[in-house]
Design an enzyme around this catalytic site. Sequence first.
Site, PDB file in Angstrom:
ATOM      1  N   ASP A  71      -1.788  -0.759   5.853  1.00  0.00           N
ATOM      2  CA  ASP A  71      -2.173  -0.229   7.170  1.00  0.00           C
ATOM      3  C   ASP A  71      -3.681  -0.201   7.370  1.00  0.00           C
ATOM      4  O   ASP A  71      -4.146   0.293   8.397  1.00  0.00           O
ATOM      5  CB  ASP A  71      -1.625   1.192   7.335  1.00  0.00           C
ATOM      6  CG  ASP A  71      -2.355   2.199   6.441  1.00  0.00           C
ATOM      7  OD1 ASP A  71      -2.495   1.907   5.225  1.00  0.00           O
ATOM      8  OD2 ASP A  71      -2.792   3.240   6.944  1.00  0.00           O
ATOM      9  N   ASP A 106       0.863  -1.173   0.000  1.00  0.00           N
ATOM     10  CA  ASP A 106       0.000   0.000   0.000  1.00  0.00           C
ATOM     11  C   ASP A 106       0.906   1.231   0.000  1.00  0.00           C
ATOM     12  O   ASP A 106       2.097   1.143   0.336  1.00  0.00           O
ATOM     13  CB  ASP A 106      -0.898  -0.048   1.235  1.00  0.00           C
ATOM     14  CG  ASP A 106      -1.747   1.190   1.383  1.00  0.00           C
ATOM     15  OD1 ASP A 106      -2.414   1.576   0.404  1.00  0.00           O
ATOM     16  OD2 ASP A 106      -1.739   1.792   2.480  1.00  0.00           O
ATOM     17  N   ASP A 145      -0.160   5.193   0.862  1.00  0.00           N
ATOM     18  CA  ASP A 145      -0.406   6.130   1.960  1.00  0.00           C
ATOM     19  C   ASP A 145      -0.581   5.382   3.275  1.00  0.00           C
ATOM     20  O   ASP A 145      -1.440   4.507   3.392  1.00  0.00           O
ATOM     21  CB  ASP A 145      -1.659   6.958   1.676  1.00  0.00           C
ATOM     22  CG  ASP A 145      -1.540   7.754   0.383  1.00  0.00           C
ATOM     23  OD1 ASP A 145      -0.830   8.758   0.384  1.00  0.00           O
ATOM     24  OD2 ASP A 145      -2.148   7.340  -0.623  1.00  0.00           O
TER      25      ASP A 145
END
EC number: 3.1.3.18
Length: 236
Positions: free
Chosen positions: A179, A16, A18
Amino acid sequence: MSPKLDLHHIQAFAFDLDGTLVDSIKDLAISANAMREALGMEHLPLETLKSFVGDGMGRLVHRALTNDHEALAEGHLWQQGFALFAKHYYEHIADYSSPYAGVVDGVTLLRSQNLPVVVVTNKAERFAVKLLADLGLLDEFSLVIGGDTLSEKKPSALPLQHVAEVLNVDANKIAMIGDSHNDILSARAAGAMAIGVDYGYEDMNLLAQDPQTRADVVIHSIVQLYDAVRQDDPQR
């Protein structure tokens, strides 16, 4: 306690962007508030805007306009807001953004083991590519899949299935590192390994309360991936 990190079967790593590779929240928040200001609205707190990130820029604009995680802005307002946000963000995409500690070393070390590393993000592809390029990271990744690259984005299995096809690797031999719940759900749907990071924008402890959004393992640094690879196969 998170299970031991076992990567002996992993042949490719999908990251991922961001909240995983790059801490970009300040630039996203500044652009969201610049949009609101241009529309005569008051600024929203950083923590509020942080909670709106993760489902792509379109959803972020809806949430920033309505100050609500689920509500949708009226069509004309959203179009106006999105244009304002996109212009400001593209021009200021890396003013304050930077890679998290361990990211550059971790990705470089994985590549030194001839392991493909790719980006799978819900950020629109042109913004993802520009952010990575502006931070000097773009050449580290063999593939960048944005939220608008394919017909579906995370939590769909499609992005990781596409990665598997392009790399000619079975999906169950890919590790998705992220996240958020979208990263874990996408990994689950594709049959990939779900690795969470404990420093991003969502709380891994809260996500672990639901079996569907519980990561297979949680790490503190991307460098741990290389350490596990080396531990599993020192001659790799």
